[in-house]
Design a protein around this motif. Structure first.
Motif, PDB file in Angstrom:
ATOM      1  N   HIS A 327      45.597 -23.591  12.289  1.00 34.56           N
ATOM      2  CA  HIS A 327      45.353 -22.192  12.645  1.00 34.56           C
ATOM      3  C   HIS A 327      46.650 -21.421  12.865  1.00 34.56           C
ATOM      4  CE1 HIS A 327      46.305 -23.975  16.460  1.00 34.56           C
ATOM      5  NE2 HIS A 327      46.413 -22.783  16.992  1.00 34.56           N
ATOM      6  N   ALA A 328      47.755 -22.141  13.092  1.00 33.80           N
ATOM      7  CA  ALA A 328      49.023 -21.491  13.383  1.00 33.80           C
ATOM      8  C   ALA A 328      49.600 -20.756  12.171  1.00 33.80           C
ATOM      9  CB  ALA A 328      50.039 -22.503  13.908  1.00 33.80           C
ATOM     10  N   LEU A 329      48.990 -20.926  11.002  1.00 34.75           N
ATOM     11  CA  LEU A 329      49.369 -20.068   9.877  1.00 34.75           C
ATOM     12  C   LEU A 329      49.078 -18.609  10.227  1.00 34.75           C
ATOM     13  CD1 LEU A 329      50.332 -19.711   6.932  1.00 34.75           C
ATOM     14  CD2 LEU A 329      47.944 -20.007   6.219  1.00 34.75           C
ATOM     15  N   GLU A 395      56.169 -14.853   4.109  1.00 36.75           N
ATOM     16  CA  GLU A 395      57.091 -15.970   3.914  1.00 36.75           C
ATOM     17  C   GLU A 395      56.486 -17.292   4.395  1.00 36.75           C
ATOM     18  OE1 GLU A 395      59.370 -12.149   4.473  1.00 36.75           O
ATOM     19  OE2 GLU A 395      57.710 -13.167   5.496  1.00 36.75           O
ATOM     20  N   LEU A 396      55.761 -17.237   5.506  1.00 37.37           N
ATOM     21  CA  LEU A 396      55.132 -18.447   6.035  1.00 37.37           C
ATOM     22  C   LEU A 396      53.991 -18.897   5.139  1.00 37.37           C
ATOM     23  CD1 LEU A 396      55.107 -20.462   8.415  1.00 37.37           C
ATOM     24  CD2 LEU A 396      53.434 -18.968   9.540  1.00 37.37           C
ATOM     25  N   ILE A 397      53.209 -17.943   4.654  1.00 38.17           N
ATOM     26  CA  ILE A 397      52.104 -18.275   3.742  1.00 38.17           C
ATOM     27  C   ILE A 397      52.642 -18.948   2.490  1.00 38.17           C
ATOM     28  CG2 ILE A 397      50.292 -17.292   2.280  1.00 38.17           C
ATOM     29  CD1 ILE A 397      49.942 -15.126   4.489  1.00 38.17           C
ATOM     30  N   GLU A 398      53.699 -18.380   1.930  1.00 37.18           N
ATOM     31  CA  GLU A 398      54.282 -18.952   0.707  1.00 37.18           C
ATOM     32  C   GLU A 398      54.810 -20.362   0.957  1.00 37.18           C
ATOM     33  OE1 GLU A 398      57.214 -16.178  -0.585  1.00 37.18           O
ATOM     34  OE2 GLU A 398      55.756 -14.579  -0.990  1.00 37.18           O
ATOM     35  N   LYS A 399      55.457 -20.560   2.100  1.00 42.65           N
ATOM     36  CA  LYS A 399      56.027 -21.870   2.423  1.00 42.65           C
ATOM     37  C   LYS A 399      54.928 -22.916   2.573  1.00 42.65           C
ATOM     38  CE  LYS A 399      59.021 -24.140   5.842  1.00 42.65           C
ATOM     39  NZ  LYS A 399      60.002 -24.673   4.883  1.00 42.65           N
ATOM     40  N   TRP A 400      53.896 -22.603   3.330  1.00 40.90           N
ATOM     41  CA  TRP A 400      52.812 -23.562   3.548  1.00 40.90           C
ATOM     42  C   TRP A 400      52.016 -23.802   2.272  1.00 40.90           C
ATOM     43  CZ3 TRP A 400      49.883 -23.624   8.849  1.00 40.90           C
ATOM     44  CH2 TRP A 400      50.811 -23.813   9.884  1.00 40.90           C
ATOM     45  N   LYS A 401      51.799 -22.751   1.518  1.00 46.80           N
ATOM     46  CA  LYS A 401      51.049 -22.902   0.257  1.00 46.80           C
ATOM     47  C   LYS A 401      51.831 -23.779  -0.713  1.00 46.80           C
ATOM     48  CE  LYS A 401      48.923 -20.344  -3.544  1.00 46.80           C
ATOM     49  NZ  LYS A 401      48.710 -19.010  -4.182  1.00 46.80           N
ATOM     50  N   GLY A 402      53.150 -23.560  -0.791  1.00 46.02           N
ATOM     51  CA  GLY A 402      53.979 -24.355  -1.686  1.00 46.02           C
ATOM     52  C   GLY A 402      53.963 -25.832  -1.330  1.00 46.02           C
ATOM     53  N   ALA A 403      53.819 -26.120  -0.045  1.00 52.22           N
ATOM     54  CA  ALA A 403      53.778 -27.512   0.421  1.00 52.22           C
ATOM     55  C   ALA A 403      52.346 -28.043   0.487  1.00 52.22           C
ATOM     56  CB  ALA A 403      54.430 -27.618   1.796  1.00 52.22           C
ATOM     57  N   LYS A 405      50.189 -27.402   2.619  1.00 43.69           N
ATOM     58  CA  LYS A 405      50.051 -27.833   4.009  1.00 43.69           C
ATOM     59  C   LYS A 405      48.669 -27.481   4.548  1.00 43.69           C
ATOM     60  CE  LYS A 405      52.766 -27.812   8.289  1.00 43.69           C
ATOM     61  NZ  LYS A 405      54.014 -27.326   8.910  1.00 43.69           N
ATOM     62  N   PHE A 406      48.038 -28.437   5.203  1.00 41.57           N
ATOM     63  CA  PHE A 406      46.703 -28.257   5.787  1.00 41.57           C
ATOM     64  C   PHE A 406      45.688 -27.733   4.760  1.00 41.57           C
ATOM     65  CE2 PHE A 406      49.462 -27.420   9.639  1.00 41.57           C
ATOM     66  CZ  PHE A 406      49.231 -28.664  10.211  1.00 41.57           C
ATOM     67  N   ALA A 407      45.771 -28.259   3.553  1.00 41.70           N
ATOM     68  CA  ALA A 407      44.882 -27.796   2.475  1.00 41.70           C
ATOM     69  C   ALA A 407      43.413 -28.090   2.774  1.00 41.70           C
ATOM     70  CB  ALA A 407      45.288 -28.454   1.154  1.00 41.70           C
ATOM     71  N   TYR A 412      43.920 -21.225   0.474  1.00 40.76           N
ATOM     72  CA  TYR A 412      45.110 -20.456   0.129  1.00 40.76           C
ATOM     73  C   TYR A 412      44.831 -19.367  -0.905  1.00 40.76           C
ATOM     74  CZ  TYR A 412      48.196 -23.396   2.891  1.00 40.76           C
ATOM     75  OH  TYR A 412      48.819 -24.033   3.934  1.00 40.76           O
ATOM     76  N   ASP A 413      43.887 -19.591  -1.804  1.00 41.39           N
ATOM     77  CA  ASP A 413      43.587 -18.572  -2.813  1.00 41.39           C
ATOM     78  C   ASP A 413      43.133 -17.272  -2.160  1.00 41.39           C
ATOM     79  OD1 ASP A 413      44.277 -20.310  -4.793  1.00 41.39           O
ATOM     80  OD2 ASP A 413      42.211 -20.895  -5.305  1.00 41.39           O
ATOM     81  N   LYS A 414      42.310 -17.404  -1.105  1.00 38.49           N
ATOM     82  CA  LYS A 414      41.839 -16.200  -0.414  1.00 38.49           C
ATOM     83  C   LYS A 414      42.914 -15.624   0.510  1.00 38.49           C
ATOM     84  CE  LYS A 414      36.898 -16.677  -0.760  1.00 38.49           C
ATOM     85  NZ  LYS A 414      35.602 -16.380  -0.104  1.00 38.49           N
ATOM     86  N   VAL A 415      43.698 -16.500   1.123  1.00 38.71           N
ATOM     87  CA  VAL A 415      44.770 -16.028   1.998  1.00 38.71           C
ATOM     88  C   VAL A 415      45.804 -15.240   1.203  1.00 38.71           C
ATOM     89  CG1 VAL A 415      46.672 -16.770   3.490  1.00 38.71           C
ATOM     90  CG2 VAL A 415      44.446 -17.904   3.649  1.00 38.71           C
ATOM     91  N   GLU A 416      46.019 -15.644  -0.036  1.00 38.30           N
ATOM     92  CA  GLU A 416      47.011 -14.983  -0.890  1.00 38.30           C
ATOM     93  C   GLU A 416      46.773 -13.485  -0.966  1.00 38.30           C
ATOM     94  OE1 GLU A 416      50.414 -14.975  -3.323  1.00 38.30           O
ATOM     95  OE2 GLU A 416      49.541 -16.645  -2.190  1.00 38.30           O
ATOM     96  N   GLY A 417      45.510 -13.088  -1.016  1.00 34.25           N
ATOM     97  CA  GLY A 417      45.177 -11.666  -1.122  1.00 34.25           C
ATOM     98  C   GLY A 417      45.422 -10.877   0.146  1.00 34.25           C
TER      99      GLY A 417
END
Length: 459
Positions: A327-329, A395-403, A405-407, A412-417
């Motif tokens: 949730h810390a994202l 920046e945090l979204i991109e970092k976690w998505k790239g890793a 993290k917590f998939a 992430y597809d919805k968070v991206e928007g």
């Protein structure tokens, strides 16, 4: 200053915790802006204010347990200072108002301390946070570590607010509410953030007080402590205002409101705001003596996560997601902190001692949780904030998505928007009562309908 009796009683309660030794208090000095005589607004050390009430630079004080003496060390105004600043209340008069009859020149302090050490008596001091006081301690005492018993005694005493303090804290929160109402009333697209920040600062200053911390007034609410005020506000923006007043006595208010730059929240903004407001309400309703604030924090986090799950941004078991920190994202900080003479009360004494306990250690490693300043069991008389929020940091979204993290918990597809959504926070100040809680200060719009009603009238 409060009554003489208030300060006498505070010092007496502190002394009762020590059988011998000397308690040393170092006041603050002026802080130059760009040359020695051009200084920032003077702010006395809060523990010095609490026990002595004198707001003047270049002071120190001791409580000598063995000799049963309390002495203020400082110098009366020189004739040159009178020429430039005018005759002011003498230090002796100020000390008398605090119930202290002994005043000695500043130069006597080092001798007094050295004599105390020569007699093998302990000199207790609190952690210094200003360079000049660190230098003083190093040169005079050659001591490396502050006194843990002194820290714990001060924290225990300052944590429980007196009736007189609550009057000041109510006032601080009420002035802060006036600042926030003005911001909601005056903001219009096309204005600079700085225009609004300047106007609400005037509210804090007009009755002789000040800001309790630098204003956060921004359309980029995802930046947690954003002091940049040069953006031009546009229709469709969310404006996050985190600001508070400090009373003449030094007590802090700390409120946050998030409102639309236009007349109405958008549908998406309403959805997000509702999640935050639900977390705020759930956390507030759980406040009472005996509950750990860590549990209040988890309650707020769970409400936020469940709301995000309903929007499709999170998935899976939200209890597990929170335990792992997924949730810390969206919520990277804590739900609240202690408040009083400092907006983060007594933070200079150490978060472990102020916000936690010997039994409950602060988590200093888990992202998000390590930023929770208060976790310990609440007691009657504690004053604290409740301030959940949602922050979409690209920046945090991109970092976690790239890793990846917590998939298992994050879509992430919805968070991206929503990377450019910004941030929302709601915050008020509360005192823990005998069986429940009470909100400090005057009422301030917090519901969507009430905020939109104010925004409608702004046009």
């Amino acid at each position: 200053m409060f009554s003489k009796e208030e300060y006498i009683n505070r010092r007496a309660r502190l002394k009762a915790n020590f059988k011998s030794g000397l308690l040393l208090f170092l006041g603050n000095e002026e802080s130059p802006i760009n040359f020695f005589e051009n200084t920032y607004h003077f702010r006395q050390d809060s523990s010095f204010l609490y026990y002595f009430g004198i707001s003047a630079p270049k002071l120190a004080a001791i409580i000598d347990i063995d000799e049963d003496k309390t002495i203020v060390f400082g110098d009366e105004m020189s004739i040159e200072e009178v020429v430039w600043m005018g005759r002011q209340q003498t230090l002796e008069d100020k000390a008398n108002q605090s119930g202290i009859g002994l005043v000695q020149p500043s130069s006597n302090l080092s001798t007094y301390l050295k004599n105390t050490q020569d007699k093998k008596r302990a000199v207790h001091f609190l952690p210094p946070y200003r360079a000049e006081n660190k230098i003083k301690l190093a040169s005079v005492l050659n001591l490396e570590k502050p006194s843990l018993p002194f820290i714990k005694s001060v924290v225990a005493q300052r944590s429980i607010k007196s009736v007189a303090e609550l009057v000041e804290l109510d006032l601080a929160s009420s002035i802060s509410a006036d600042m926030h109402l003005l911001a909601m009333q005056m903001t219009k697209p096309g204005m600079k953030e700085s225009q609004i920040a300047a106007a609400i600062q005037q509210v804090a200053l007009k009755d002789g007080g000040n800001l309790s911390y630098p204003i956060i007034l921004t359309v980029n609410g995802q930046i947690l402590h954003n002091h940049y005020h040069e953006n031009t506000i546009k229709d469709g923006d969310l404006v996050l205002n985190d600001s508070g007043a400090e009373t003449k006595m030094g007590y802090a208010g700390d409120l946050t409101r998030t409102f639309p730059a236009g007349k109405k929240f958008s549908t998406q903004q309403k959805e997000m705001y509702t999640i935050v407001l639900d977390a705020y309400t759930t956390a507030v309703e759980a406040l009472k003596p005996g509950i750990k604030y860590l549990d209040i924090h988890y309650t707020a986090c769970l409400t936020l996560a469940e709301g995000l799950k309903e929007m499709g941004l999170m998935k899976g078991n939200m209890h597990d997601a929170i335990a792992e920190g997924a949730h810390a994202l969206f919520f990277q900080c804590g739900t609240g902190h202690m408040m009083g003479l400092d907006v983060h009360d007594m933070e200079d004494l150490g978060e472990q001692y102020v916000g936690y306990s010997d039994e409950l250690k602060k988590n200093t490693t888990q992202f998000g949780l390590k930023s929770l300043r208060l976790g310990k069991e609440l007691q009657t008389g504690y004053v604290l904030t409740v301030e959940p929020g949602l922050y979409f940091i690209p920046e945090l979204i991109e970092k976690w998505k790239g890793a990846n993290k917590f998939a298992d918990f994050i879509n992430y597809d919805k968070v991206e928007g929503l990377k450019n959504f910004g941030g929302i926070r709601v915050e008020d100040d509360y005192v823990i009562t005998e069986n429940s809680y009470r909100k400090l200060g005057k009422e301030l719009a917090v519901s969507i309908n009430d905020i939109e009603e104010i925004r409608e009238k702004a046009y």
